[in-house]
Design a protein around this motif. Structure first.
Motif, PDB file in Angstrom:
ATOM      1  N   PRO A  77       0.840  -1.212   0.000  1.00 15.97           N
ATOM      2  CA  PRO A  77       0.000   0.000   0.000  1.00 15.97           C
ATOM      3  C   PRO A  77       0.866   1.248   0.000  1.00 15.97           C
ATOM      4  O   PRO A  77       1.954   1.262   0.588  1.00 15.97           O
ATOM      5  CB  PRO A  77      -0.794  -0.126   1.309  1.00 15.97           C
ATOM      6  N   SER A  78       0.385   2.264  -0.689  1.00 17.20           N
ATOM      7  CA  SER A  78       1.163   3.506  -0.753  1.00 17.20           C
ATOM      8  C   SER A  78       1.110   4.202   0.602  1.00 17.20           C
ATOM      9  O   SER A  78       0.077   4.217   1.277  1.00 17.20           O
ATOM     10  CB  SER A  78       0.610   4.432  -1.837  1.00 17.20           C
ATOM     11  N   LEU A  79       2.231   4.760   1.014  1.00 14.29           N
ATOM     12  CA  LEU A  79       2.322   5.446   2.293  1.00 14.29           C
ATOM     13  C   LEU A  79       1.717   6.839   2.175  1.00 14.29           C
ATOM     14  O   LEU A  79       1.788   7.464   1.118  1.00 14.29           O
ATOM     15  CB  LEU A  79       3.787   5.554   2.731  1.00 14.29           C
ATOM     16  N   PRO A  80       1.114   7.341   3.250  1.00 10.32           N
ATOM     17  CA  PRO A  80       0.553   8.698   3.184  1.00 10.32           C
ATOM     18  C   PRO A  80       1.655   9.726   3.010  1.00 10.32           C
ATOM     19  O   PRO A  80       2.773   9.543   3.494  1.00 10.32           O
ATOM     20  CB  PRO A  80      -0.149   8.861   4.542  1.00 10.32           C
ATOM     21  N   SER A  81       1.359  10.779   2.297  1.00 11.15           N
ATOM     22  CA  SER A  81       2.371  11.812   2.069  1.00 11.15           C
ATOM     23  C   SER A  81       2.624  12.566   3.357  1.00 11.15           C
ATOM     24  O   SER A  81       1.735  12.730   4.194  1.00 11.15           O
ATOM     25  CB  SER A  81       1.901  12.776   0.980  1.00 11.15           C
ATOM     26  N   LEU A  82       3.862  12.989   3.530  1.00  7.97           N
ATOM     27  CA  LEU A  82       4.255  13.708   4.737  1.00  7.97           C
ATOM     28  C   LEU A  82       4.089  15.205   4.532  1.00  7.97           C
ATOM     29  O   LEU A  82       4.372  15.735   3.460  1.00  7.97           O
ATOM     30  CB  LEU A  82       5.718  13.404   5.077  1.00  7.97           C
ATOM     31  N   ASN A  83       3.646  15.887   5.568  1.00  4.67           N
ATOM     32  CA  ASN A  83       3.554  17.340   5.544  1.00  4.67           C
ATOM     33  C   ASN A  83       4.912  17.887   5.981  1.00  4.67           C
ATOM     34  O   ASN A  83       5.182  18.066   7.178  1.00  4.67           O
ATOM     35  CB  ASN A  83       2.433  17.802   6.484  1.00  4.67           C
ATOM     36  N   ASP A  85       6.315  20.801   5.650  1.00  4.31           N
ATOM     37  CA  ASP A  85       6.297  22.108   6.308  1.00  4.31           C
ATOM     38  C   ASP A  85       6.018  21.958   7.797  1.00  4.31           C
ATOM     39  O   ASP A  85       6.660  22.595   8.637  1.00  4.31           O
ATOM     40  CB  ASP A  85       5.244  23.027   5.667  1.00  4.31           C
ATOM     41  N   LYS A  86       5.060  21.100   8.125  1.00  6.24           N
ATOM     42  CA  LYS A  86       4.706  20.879   9.528  1.00  6.24           C
ATOM     43  C   LYS A  86       5.862  20.228  10.278  1.00  6.24           C
ATOM     44  O   LYS A  86       6.178  20.606  11.411  1.00  6.24           O
ATOM     45  CB  LYS A  86       3.460  19.990   9.587  1.00  6.24           C
ATOM     46  N   LEU A  87       6.518  19.248   9.653  1.00  3.19           N
ATOM     47  CA  LEU A  87       7.649  18.565  10.279  1.00  3.19           C
ATOM     48  C   LEU A  87       8.819  19.522  10.492  1.00  3.19           C
ATOM     49  O   LEU A  87       9.456  19.520  11.551  1.00  3.19           O
ATOM     50  CB  LEU A  87       8.094  17.369   9.434  1.00  3.19           C
ATOM     51  N   ASN A  88       9.100  20.356   9.476  1.00  3.48           N
ATOM     52  CA  ASN A  88      10.193  21.330   9.604  1.00  3.48           C
ATOM     53  C   ASN A  88       9.896  22.347  10.694  1.00  3.48           C
ATOM     54  O   ASN A  88      10.782  22.739  11.455  1.00  3.48           O
ATOM     55  CB  ASN A  88      10.436  22.044   8.269  1.00  3.48           C
ATOM     56  N   SER A  89       8.632  22.770  10.772  1.00  2.00           N
ATOM     57  CA  SER A  89       8.226  23.726  11.802  1.00  2.00           C
ATOM     58  C   SER A  89       8.382  23.121  13.187  1.00  2.00           C
ATOM     59  O   SER A  89       8.872  23.772  14.119  1.00  2.00           O
ATOM     60  CB  SER A  89       6.775  24.143  11.559  1.00  2.00           C
ATOM     61  N   ARG A  90       7.992  21.859  13.333  1.00  2.00           N
ATOM     62  CA  ARG A  90       8.115  21.180  14.626  1.00  2.00           C
ATOM     63  C   ARG A  90       9.591  21.025  15.007  1.00  2.00           C
ATOM     64  O   ARG A  90       9.957  21.237  16.166  1.00  2.00           O
ATOM     65  CB  ARG A  90       7.446  19.808  14.544  1.00  2.00           C
ATOM     66  N   ALA A  91      10.426  20.665  14.031  1.00  3.63           N
ATOM     67  CA  ALA A  91      11.866  20.520  14.299  1.00  3.63           C
ATOM     68  C   ALA A  91      12.473  21.858  14.701  1.00  3.63           C
ATOM     69  O   ALA A  91      13.275  21.934  15.635  1.00  3.63           O
ATOM     70  CB  ALA A  91      12.572  19.958  13.067  1.00  3.63           C
ATOM     71  N   LYS A  92      12.074  22.937  14.009  1.00  3.39           N
ATOM     72  CA  LYS A  92      12.591  24.272  14.324  1.00  3.39           C
ATOM     73  C   LYS A  92      12.209  24.685  15.742  1.00  3.39           C
ATOM     74  O   LYS A  92      13.038  25.206  16.493  1.00  3.39           O
ATOM     75  CB  LYS A  92      12.036  25.277  13.309  1.00  3.39           C
ATOM     76  N   ARG A  93      10.927  24.432  16.124  1.00  3.10           N
ATOM     77  CA  ARG A  93      10.480  24.784  17.479  1.00  3.10           C
ATOM     78  C   ARG A  93      11.246  23.998  18.534  1.00  3.10           C
ATOM     79  O   ARG A  93      11.611  24.525  19.580  1.00  3.10           O
ATOM     80  CB  ARG A  93       8.971  24.522  17.636  1.00  3.10           C
ATOM     81  N   SER A  94      11.498  22.728  18.239  1.00  2.00           N
ATOM     82  CA  SER A  94      12.228  21.881  19.182  1.00  2.00           C
ATOM     83  C   SER A  94      13.661  22.372  19.362  1.00  2.00           C
ATOM     84  O   SER A  94      14.171  22.442  20.488  1.00  2.00           O
ATOM     85  CB  SER A  94      12.222  20.436  18.686  1.00  2.00           C
ATOM     86  N   ILE A  95      14.308  22.751  18.247  1.00  2.64           N
ATOM     87  CA  ILE A  95      15.680  23.262  18.307  1.00  2.64           C
ATOM     88  C   ILE A  95      15.719  24.571  19.092  1.00  2.64           C
ATOM     89  O   ILE A  95      16.595  24.788  19.934  1.00  2.64           O
ATOM     90  CB  ILE A  95      16.258  23.451  16.885  1.00  2.64           C
ATOM     91  N   GLU A  96      14.742  25.447  18.833  1.00  2.00           N
ATOM     92  CA  GLU A  96      14.687  26.726  19.537  1.00  2.00           C
ATOM     93  C   GLU A  96      14.494  26.525  21.037  1.00  2.00           C
ATOM     94  O   GLU A  96      15.105  27.215  21.853  1.00  2.00           O
ATOM     95  CB  GLU A  96      13.562  27.597  18.976  1.00  2.00           C
TER      96      GLU A  96
END
Length: 202
Positions: A77-83, A85-96
């Motif tokens: 089965p095809s995997l759902p596409s990843l968001n 922008d949301k992942l990058n935003s979450r990573a940025k907030r975590s780093i900050e």
């Protein structure tokens, strides 16, 4: 029953006899031919129908593998596409957040100050350090020792907002009450109980 092959289709029912003479049976969830690792799903050993057991079997330690029921080969089965922008935003907030914590440690902030900072971050995103001081929404500043009376408007703030100031004071007050409650429950900082005895008249 068919004998094992070099490849197992997802959904096939397989039985394995390990080198410890243990019989394992389950549905194939995954198979990696490069490392000969077979992942099997079977009914939960606890007996709960809502759960299942997942076993990873190294085929190098298996003396016999038998395919009980072969599943038809079908495309994965095809995997759902990843968001992204949301992942990058979450990573940025975590780093900050980590960088702010490092700033606090470098400024010599007390453990209570660090805990209060993290508590405020749970409800308000715009929280930063100004040396040892906590700056909230560029409007409210909390100075050591981080008590409710140390909460005041930031002098460089463009907006004067008593509602925000009072809200932050409530957060700080609740934080300290919770800390005292934890200390009392742990048996620390408990004041000795002194009973006052009145003389009894004869």
């Amino acid at each position: 029953m068919a004998e094992s092959s070099e490849c197992f289709n997802i959904g096939s029912l397989v039985s394995c006899k390990t080198c410890f003479n243990e019989d394992l049976q389950g549905e194939v969830l995954a198979f990696d031919p490069n490392v000969k690792l077979l992942t099997l799903k079977s009914a939960a050993s606890s007996g709960r129908t809502s759960l299942c057991d997942i076993r990873m079997v190294n085929l190098s330690y298996v003396s016999q593998v038998t395919v009980i029921r072969e599943a038809a080969a079908s495309p994965l089965p095809s995997l759902p596409s990843l968001n992204l922008d949301k992942l990058n935003s979450r990573a940025k907030r975590s780093i900050e957040a980590k960088q702010r914590l490092i700033q606090a440690l470098q400024s010599g902030v007390t453990p209570d100050g660090q805990k209060l900072f993290l508590t405020i971050c749970k409800t308000i995103e715009e929280v930063t350090w100004m040396g040892p001081n906590i700056l909230v929404m560029s409007q409210v500043i909390i100075t050591p020792p981080y008590l409710p009376e140390n909460v005041r408007e930031h002098k460089d703030s463009k907006d004067s907002n008593m509602k925000t100031l009072n809200y932050i004071k409530k957060i700080v007050d609740k934080f300290h009450k919770d800390q005292q409650s934890v200390s009392l429950n742990n048996g620390t900082n408990v004041a000795p109980v002194v009973a006052e005895v009145q003389p009894v008249s004869q």
